[in-house]
Design a protein around this motif. Sequence first.
Motif, PDB file in Angstrom:
ATOM      1  N   LEU A   1       0.801  -1.224   0.000  1.00 50.08           N
ATOM      2  CA  LEU A   1       0.000   0.000   0.000  1.00 50.08           C
ATOM      3  C   LEU A   1       0.833   1.272   0.000  1.00 50.08           C
ATOM      4  O   LEU A   1       0.309   2.344  -0.349  1.00 50.08           O
ATOM      5  N   PHE A   2       2.119   1.202   0.380  1.00 48.10           N
ATOM      6  CA  PHE A   2       2.976   2.386   0.327  1.00 48.10           C
ATOM      7  C   PHE A   2       3.743   2.361  -0.992  1.00 48.10           C
ATOM      8  O   PHE A   2       4.405   1.375  -1.312  1.00 48.10           O
ATOM      9  N   ALA A   3       3.643   3.432  -1.748  1.00 56.08           N
ATOM     10  CA  ALA A   3       4.241   3.467  -3.085  1.00 56.08           C
ATOM     11  C   ALA A   3       5.760   3.347  -3.034  1.00 56.08           C
ATOM     12  O   ALA A   3       6.419   3.940  -2.175  1.00 56.08           O
ATOM     13  N   GLN A   4       6.311   2.583  -3.971  1.00 58.16           N
ATOM     14  CA  GLN A   4       7.764   2.504  -4.110  1.00 58.16           C
ATOM     15  C   GLN A   4       8.286   3.768  -4.797  1.00 58.16           C
ATOM     16  O   GLN A   4       7.529   4.561  -5.356  1.00 58.16           O
ATOM     17  N   GLN A   5       9.604   3.932  -4.744  1.00 58.73           N
ATOM     18  CA  GLN A   5      10.205   5.175  -5.239  1.00 58.73           C
ATOM     19  C   GLN A   5       9.812   5.484  -6.678  1.00 58.73           C
ATOM     20  O   GLN A   5       9.470   6.622  -7.005  1.00 58.73           O
ATOM     21  N   HIS A   6       9.833   4.469  -7.537  1.00 59.42           N
ATOM     22  CA  HIS A   6       9.541   4.713  -8.940  1.00 59.42           C
ATOM     23  C   HIS A   6       8.063   5.011  -9.187  1.00 59.42           C
ATOM     24  O   HIS A   6       7.693   5.474 -10.271  1.00 59.42           O
ATOM     25  N   GLU A   7       7.210   4.769  -8.171  1.00 56.93           N
ATOM     26  CA  GLU A   7       5.780   5.023  -8.305  1.00 56.93           C
ATOM     27  C   GLU A   7       5.359   6.361  -7.686  1.00 56.93           C
ATOM     28  O   GLU A   7       4.278   6.868  -7.989  1.00 56.93           O
ATOM     29  N   GLN A   8       6.208   6.920  -6.843  1.00 53.50           N
ATOM     30  CA  GLN A   8       5.779   8.045  -6.007  1.00 53.50           C
ATOM     31  C   GLN A   8       5.468   9.306  -6.802  1.00 53.50           C
ATOM     32  O   GLN A   8       4.671  10.140  -6.345  1.00 53.50           O
ATOM     33  N   GLN A   9       6.050   9.453  -7.987  1.00 57.95           N
ATOM     34  CA  GLN A   9       5.740  10.635  -8.794  1.00 57.95           C
ATOM     35  C   GLN A   9       4.342  10.573  -9.392  1.00 57.95           C
ATOM     36  O   GLN A   9       3.827  11.588  -9.885  1.00 57.95           O
TER      37      GLN A   9
ATOM     38  N   SER B   1      11.058   7.455   1.150  1.00 59.12           N
ATOM     39  CA  SER B   1      10.371   8.715   0.881  1.00 59.12           C
ATOM     40  C   SER B   1      10.962   9.780   1.795  1.00 59.12           C
ATOM     41  O   SER B   1      10.650   9.823   2.994  1.00 59.12           O
ATOM     42  N   SER B   2      11.777  10.634   1.238  1.00 61.77           N
ATOM     43  CA  SER B   2      12.505  11.614   2.044  1.00 61.77           C
ATOM     44  C   SER B   2      11.584  12.656   2.670  1.00 61.77           C
ATOM     45  O   SER B   2      11.952  13.288   3.669  1.00 61.77           O
ATOM     46  N   ILE B   3      10.409  12.863   2.117  1.00 59.17           N
ATOM     47  CA  ILE B   3       9.524  13.916   2.623  1.00 59.17           C
ATOM     48  C   ILE B   3       8.496  13.403   3.623  1.00 59.17           C
ATOM     49  O   ILE B   3       7.743  14.195   4.186  1.00 59.17           O
ATOM     50  N   THR B   4       8.446  12.089   3.855  1.00 56.78           N
ATOM     51  CA  THR B   4       7.459  11.536   4.772  1.00 56.78           C
ATOM     52  C   THR B   4       7.937  11.663   6.213  1.00 56.78           C
ATOM     53  O   THR B   4       9.016  11.187   6.554  1.00 56.78           O
TER      54      THR B   4
END
Length: 260
Positions: free
Chosen positions: A60-68, A119-122
Amino acid sequence: MAANVQDVIMLLGDSITQGGFIADGFGQKLSHVYARKLDVLNRGFSGYNTTWTIPVFEQLFAQQHEQQHVPKVRILTIWFGANDACIPPSIQHVPLPEFSSNLRRIIRMVTSPTSAWYSSITKIILITPPPVNTRQRGADLASRDPPRDLDREFEVTHQYAEAVKAVGAREGVPVVDLWTILYEAAGRDEAKLSEFLYDGLHLNEKGYQFVYDDIINTINKHFPELHYDKLQSVFVGHADINFDNPAETLKLRKAVLSDR
């Protein structure tokens, strides 16, 4: 696009999180104050412990390549321990060292640059399990058909709450110490916890008020830029609309003005 215009607060936990959208629950209150700024996602799973949650969180938590391509998770609350602290032979029981390890794993999935889910901003907030009122809980279980034995102990749950605090200190993550907050509010009297728990385990509206208040206090102290008063709405207020050319001013903007 319409479903993804706002970044989010994700609430990860068990039934006490899942129930947070009852009237005056902490999730409902967060949704109200963050309306038009951040959406609040309830990802509470009744009955789950940390071991069962890890493979769910991986999905349920997006991976790095999906976060955009999806809303960014600005705040993540992690609230476990109530089920992990069940006493054997309960299938929900997770030994204390494994519980701590599971919490660290969930945190590092988000905070470690080598993680696929980094996720650096979480910003993360841990919450301890609340104290158990064993009298209430025992009576609730005994009233069921068939009756069940008491599955939790007051001091064992306290140990799991202390473990959450230790993980938070080790990982540099702020902790809402709900166990201590409610126990102190009850005058350090287990029987008086019934003021905040409706069945000896799950919170009522008064109990959730403490959760909400301390989450907001924690945000204000550790992540003040994410306090709801510091965020702008993703669309302008109606008074700022250009009534002659509405589309000119009705353009999506970010509630969070900068990433820190």
